[in-house]
Design a protein around this motif. Structure first.
Motif, PDB file in Angstrom:
ATOM      1  N   PHE A 185       1.093  -1.270   0.325  1.00  0.00           N
ATOM      2  CA  PHE A 185       0.333   0.188  -0.156  1.00  0.00           C
ATOM      3  C   PHE A 185       1.380   0.719   0.220  1.00  0.00           C
ATOM      4  CE2 PHE A 185      -2.374  -2.905   1.856  1.00  0.00           C
ATOM      5  CZ  PHE A 185      -3.765  -3.158   0.913  1.00  0.00           C
ATOM      6  N   GLY A 186       2.470   0.892   0.593  1.00  0.00           N
ATOM      7  CA  GLY A 186       2.954   2.451   0.754  1.00  0.00           C
ATOM      8  C   GLY A 186       4.141   2.305  -1.133  1.00  0.00           C
ATOM      9  N   ASP A 187       4.611   1.674  -1.580  1.00  0.00           N
ATOM     10  CA  ASP A 187       5.122   0.973  -2.235  1.00  0.00           C
ATOM     11  C   ASP A 187       4.267   2.197  -3.441  1.00  0.00           C
ATOM     12  OD1 ASP A 187       6.959   1.012  -4.442  1.00  0.00           O
ATOM     13  OD2 ASP A 187       7.119  -1.386  -4.178  1.00  0.00           O
ATOM     14  N   GLU A 188       5.068   3.079  -4.257  1.00  0.00           N
ATOM     15  CA  GLU A 188       4.528   4.484  -4.998  1.00  0.00           C
ATOM     16  C   GLU A 188       4.729   3.716  -6.190  1.00  0.00           C
ATOM     17  OE1 GLU A 188       5.948   8.227  -4.399  1.00  0.00           O
ATOM     18  OE2 GLU A 188       4.670   8.540  -2.128  1.00  0.00           O
ATOM     19  N   ARG A 189       6.239   3.331  -6.519  1.00  0.00           N
ATOM     20  CA  ARG A 189       6.584   2.642  -8.014  1.00  0.00           C
ATOM     21  C   ARG A 189       5.526   1.724  -8.055  1.00  0.00           C
ATOM     22  NH1 ARG A 189      12.388  -0.237  -8.132  1.00  0.00           N
ATOM     23  NH2 ARG A 189      12.303  -1.267 -10.703  1.00  0.00           N
ATOM     24  N   LEU A 190       5.297   0.805  -7.650  1.00  0.00           N
ATOM     25  CA  LEU A 190       4.456  -0.493  -7.051  1.00  0.00           C
ATOM     26  C   LEU A 190       3.108   0.349  -8.338  1.00  0.00           C
ATOM     27  CD1 LEU A 190       3.066  -3.475  -6.679  1.00  0.00           C
ATOM     28  CD2 LEU A 190       1.691  -2.937  -4.810  1.00  0.00           C
ATOM     29  N   TRP A 191       2.533   1.334  -7.125  1.00  0.00           N
ATOM     30  CA  TRP A 191       1.034   1.714  -8.128  1.00  0.00           C
ATOM     31  C   TRP A 191       1.082   2.400  -9.704  1.00  0.00           C
ATOM     32  CZ3 TRP A 191      -2.522  -0.307  -5.357  1.00  0.00           C
ATOM     33  CH2 TRP A 191      -2.822  -0.293  -5.081  1.00  0.00           C
ATOM     34  N   GLU A 192       2.061   2.734  -9.454  1.00  0.00           N
ATOM     35  CA  GLU A 192       2.843   3.423 -11.119  1.00  0.00           C
ATOM     36  C   GLU A 192       3.324   2.393 -11.949  1.00  0.00           C
ATOM     37  OE1 GLU A 192       6.075   6.476 -12.786  1.00  0.00           O
ATOM     38  OE2 GLU A 192       6.937   5.399 -10.661  1.00  0.00           O
ATOM     39  N   SER A 193       3.134   1.474 -11.458  1.00  0.00           N
ATOM     40  CA  SER A 193       3.384   0.543 -12.349  1.00  0.00           C
ATOM     41  C   SER A 193       2.471   0.082 -13.059  1.00  0.00           C
ATOM     42  CB  SER A 193       4.426  -0.544 -11.811  1.00  0.00           C
ATOM     43  OG  SER A 193       3.780  -0.948 -10.598  1.00  0.00           O
ATOM     44  N   LEU A 194       1.451  -0.394 -11.649  1.00  0.00           N
ATOM     45  CA  LEU A 194       0.029  -0.386 -11.820  1.00  0.00           C
ATOM     46  C   LEU A 194      -1.138   0.120 -12.967  1.00  0.00           C
ATOM     47  CD1 LEU A 194      -2.181  -2.660 -11.375  1.00  0.00           C
ATOM     48  CD2 LEU A 194      -2.531  -1.022  -9.371  1.00  0.00           C
ATOM     49  N   LEU A 195      -0.531   1.742 -12.787  1.00  0.00           N
ATOM     50  CA  LEU A 195      -1.122   3.221 -13.849  1.00  0.00           C
ATOM     51  C   LEU A 195      -0.628   2.965 -14.894  1.00  0.00           C
ATOM     52  CD1 LEU A 195      -3.190   5.578 -13.957  1.00  0.00           C
ATOM     53  CD2 LEU A 195      -0.637   6.541 -12.895  1.00  0.00           C
ATOM     54  N   HIS A 196       0.356   2.447 -15.313  1.00  0.00           N
ATOM     55  CA  HIS A 196       1.007   2.056 -16.497  1.00  0.00           C
ATOM     56  C   HIS A 196       0.516   0.726 -16.946  1.00  0.00           C
ATOM     57  CE1 HIS A 196       4.905   4.293 -15.193  1.00  0.00           C
ATOM     58  NE2 HIS A 196       4.364   5.108 -16.100  1.00  0.00           N
ATOM     59  N   THR A 197      -0.089  -0.208 -16.432  1.00  0.00           N
ATOM     60  CA  THR A 197      -0.525  -0.887 -16.761  1.00  0.00           C
ATOM     61  C   THR A 197      -2.057  -0.906 -17.560  1.00  0.00           C
ATOM     62  OG1 THR A 197       0.983  -2.836 -15.449  1.00  0.00           O
ATOM     63  CG2 THR A 197      -1.121  -3.559 -16.638  1.00  0.00           C
ATOM     64  N   VAL A 198      -2.471  -0.475 -16.645  1.00  0.00           N
ATOM     65  CA  VAL A 198      -3.989   0.140 -17.026  1.00  0.00           C
ATOM     66  C   VAL A 198      -4.351   0.598 -18.106  1.00  0.00           C
ATOM     67  CG1 VAL A 198      -6.294   0.941 -15.663  1.00  0.00           C
ATOM     68  CG2 VAL A 198      -4.541  -0.316 -14.332  1.00  0.00           C
ATOM     69  N   ALA A 199      -3.016   2.083 -18.034  1.00  0.00           N
ATOM     70  CA  ALA A 199      -3.488   2.961 -19.133  1.00  0.00           C
ATOM     71  C   ALA A 199      -3.167   2.040 -20.567  1.00  0.00           C
ATOM     72  CB  ALA A 199      -2.353   4.086 -18.700  1.00  0.00           C
ATOM     73  N   PHE A 200      -1.885   1.795 -20.607  1.00  0.00           N
ATOM     74  CA  PHE A 200      -1.620   0.495 -21.736  1.00  0.00           C
ATOM     75  C   PHE A 200      -2.628  -0.403 -22.224  1.00  0.00           C
ATOM     76  CE2 PHE A 200       0.102  -1.980 -24.182  1.00  0.00           C
ATOM     77  CZ  PHE A 200       0.848  -1.385 -25.075  1.00  0.00           C
TER      78      PHE A 200
END
Length: 298
Positions: A67-82
């Protein structure tokens, strides 16, 4: 009574024999599929890293870390957006290609076979090929653009933060649009031609014909194709890894690339297991939601 009991016993023996025949296959499937999943869950509750090999229960430390891993959520955002960008493009191009090849034409089978060639290529090979295609010095993409522009052009497709995603998008759409094309071609071939002709005679517009006749007819097949491609795009790894390695920086990291980095670059095995379980949980929830929506629609 004796005859009926003997018949029932024979049926039970036949049923048991069937189960006995499929038991080895079921065992192998469970061994290959279930064991890694159970091992993944157990590892996510342990503390296995490059420096520690603690197999004792470590609680929900790694899941709390998510929940506190910003890099994780950024990669998840990249995945969903792509996924949200690539999937509609592949559907649209696949549908247009299917319309083009719907009617009889010379050498139709040959052209269809040529179009399907990118799909049978390994994603690793496709990514490596497109990396060479986008090379800023010797790649044909820059050379073609330079020829059209009438001057030297050096676009850093795999390095420039504003160009890496378009480059990955081109590679992914090039490889998997033929998959959508083949499925939609098969679906459109089964649409009732008499209904289409009747709609044309009645003066229905293309959009109205598509909404009222074509879309309901191809909806079941289209749903399966979209679900398969959405799941595949969500776990996108091969093309990105060979083209950019997740760079520049973390610009093109997807959730799969990030999990790989944690496991095999930083050797944080337990945390990468927690990430992998998060991906499995998210994809399972997506599939269940999609299937329930289809059941409600029916």
């Amino acid at each position: 009574m004796s005859q009926s009991s003997s018949i029932g016993r024979a049926l039970d023996e036949q049923r048991a024999f069937k189960y006995l025949l499929v038991a080895p296959a079921v065992f192998v499937i469970l061994l290959i599929g279930l064991y890694p999943f159970v091992k993944l869950i157990l590892t996510s509750f342990q503390n296995i890293t490059m420096f520690e090999d603690d197999h004792s229960f470590n609680g929900f430390v790694h899941y709390a870390r998510l929940f506190g891993d910003e890099r994780l959520w950024e990669s998840l955002l990249h995945t969903v957006a792509f996924t949200a960008v690539a999937l509609p493009i592949e559907i649209l191009l696949g549908y247009l290609l299917a319309l083009l090849f719907l009617d009889p034409m010379p050498l139709k089978r040959l052209f269809v076979a040529v179009i399907l060639l990118p799909t049978v290529i390994s994603p690793i090979v496709a990514g490596s090929t497109w990396r060479l295609m986008f090379d800023h010095r010797f790649g044909p993409v820059n050379q073609i653009i330079a020829f059209l522009a009438g001057g030297e052009v050096k676009l850093l497709w795999t390095v420039d933060p504003f160009l890496v995603w378009p480059a990955i998008l081109v590679a992914e759409v090039w490889q998997w649009t033929p998959f959508m094309f083949l499925i939609l071609l098969a679906a459109l071939s089964n649409v009732d031609r008499e209904q289409l002709e009747a709609a044309q005679i009645d003066g229905a517009s293309w959009l109205m014909t598509f909404r009222k006749i074509v879309l309901p007819a191809i909806a079941p097949v289209l749903f399966v194709a979209v679900l398969i491609r959405a799941l595949d795009l969500f776990r996108l790894f091969d093309v990105i890894w060979t083209m950019t390695g997740g760079g520049p920086g973390t610009r093109t990291e997807t959730i799969s690339v990030y999990a790989y980095q944690m496991a095999f670059r930083e050797f944080d095995i337990s945390y990468s297991s927690a990430i992998a379980f998060l991906v499995i949980f998210a994809l399972t929830a997506l599939v269940i939601f999609a299937l329930r929506r289809v059941e409600i629609a029916r």
